[in-house]
Scaffold this motif. Structure first.
Motif, PDB file in Angstrom:
ATOM      1  N   SER A 265       7.646   1.404  -3.172  1.00  0.00           N
ATOM      2  CA  SER A 265       6.923   1.651  -1.921  1.00  0.00           C
ATOM      3  C   SER A 265       7.596   2.753  -1.128  1.00  0.00           C
ATOM      4  O   SER A 265       8.798   2.979  -1.250  1.00  0.00           O
ATOM      5  CB  SER A 265       6.883   0.383  -1.068  1.00  0.00           C
TER       6      SER A 265
ATOM      7  N   ARG B 238       7.417   4.585   3.030  1.00  0.00           N
ATOM      8  CA  ARG B 238       6.982   4.355   4.410  1.00  0.00           C
ATOM      9  C   ARG B 238       7.055   5.651   5.208  1.00  0.00           C
ATOM     10  O   ARG B 238       7.754   6.576   4.850  1.00  0.00           O
ATOM     11  CB  ARG B 238       7.884   3.335   5.101  1.00  0.00           C
TER      12      ARG B 238
ATOM     13  N   LYS C 116       7.414   6.603   9.485  1.00  0.00           N
ATOM     14  CA  LYS C 116       7.593   6.036  10.824  1.00  0.00           C
ATOM     15  C   LYS C 116       6.334   6.285  11.641  1.00  0.00           C
ATOM     16  O   LYS C 116       5.792   7.385  11.647  1.00  0.00           O
ATOM     17  CB  LYS C 116       8.801   6.662  11.517  1.00  0.00           C
TER      18      LYS C 116
ATOM     19  N   LEU D 288       3.225  10.459   3.286  1.00  0.00           N
ATOM     20  CA  LEU D 288       3.400   9.426   2.259  1.00  0.00           C
ATOM     21  C   LEU D 288       3.403  10.034   0.856  1.00  0.00           C
ATOM     22  O   LEU D 288       4.217   9.662   0.010  1.00  0.00           O
ATOM     23  CB  LEU D 288       2.316   8.363   2.380  1.00  0.00           C
TER      24      LEU D 288
ATOM     25  N   ASN E 103      -1.848   1.184   5.992  1.00  0.00           N
ATOM     26  CA  ASN E 103      -1.306   1.559   7.308  1.00  0.00           C
ATOM     27  C   ASN E 103      -0.276   2.673   7.178  1.00  0.00           C
ATOM     28  O   ASN E 103      -0.624   3.773   6.795  1.00  0.00           O
ATOM     29  CB  ASN E 103      -0.738   0.344   8.036  1.00  0.00           C
ATOM     30  N   THR E 104       0.982   2.394   7.480  1.00  0.00           N
ATOM     31  CA  THR E 104       2.009   3.442   7.431  1.00  0.00           C
ATOM     32  C   THR E 104       2.926   3.285   6.220  1.00  0.00           C
ATOM     33  O   THR E 104       4.030   3.816   6.227  1.00  0.00           O
ATOM     34  CB  THR E 104       2.849   3.414   8.719  1.00  0.00           C
ATOM     35  N   SER E 105       2.463   2.579   5.194  1.00  0.00           N
ATOM     36  CA  SER E 105       3.242   2.464   3.965  1.00  0.00           C
ATOM     37  C   SER E 105       2.303   2.648   2.782  1.00  0.00           C
ATOM     38  O   SER E 105       1.077   2.630   2.923  1.00  0.00           O
ATOM     39  CB  SER E 105       3.940   1.104   3.879  1.00  0.00           C
TER      40      SER E 105
END
Length: 102
Positions: free
Chosen positions: A57, A59, A61, A75, A93-95
């Motif tokens: 994975s 991520r 911020k 990403l 989302n943010t990952s």
């Protein structure tokens, strides 16, 4: 009794069964074309049907930006840096989960 004819007939039956299933594939509401960005398949809140393996994975911020395109590009950049053998990412989302097709 010889077993070769039985294997031969089983093979023919299997061939016709697979051909019938492949020929009758129906496009459904869940079917879509997946877009590629920077040569990476990007799945958003979905997953590929093809067999794949999970590599890891990445991520980003949330304070960096709130624009989807920028988050997606960050990403992809992070995923390519950590997992150069990747084929795609699944964004949540943010990952993102990084995948490679088998």
């Amino acid at each position: 009794m010889r077993k070769e004819p039985i294997y031969f007939l089983a093979g023919i039956c299997f061939f016709f069964l697979v051909s019938f299933v492949a020929e009758n594939y129906v496009v459904g509401k869940q079917t879509a074309n997946v877009e590629r960005f920077q040569n990476v398949y990007v799945y958003t809140d979905s997953k590929p049907v093809m067999d794949h393996e999970y590599l890891g994975s990445v991520r980003v911020k949330i304070s960096v930006t709130d624009k989807y395109e920028e988050i997606r590009n960050i990403l992809i950049k992070n995923a390519k840096k950590e997992y150069p053998e990747l084929d795609g990412i699944i964004i949540r989302n943010t990952s993102a989960d990084v995948i490679k097709f088998k």
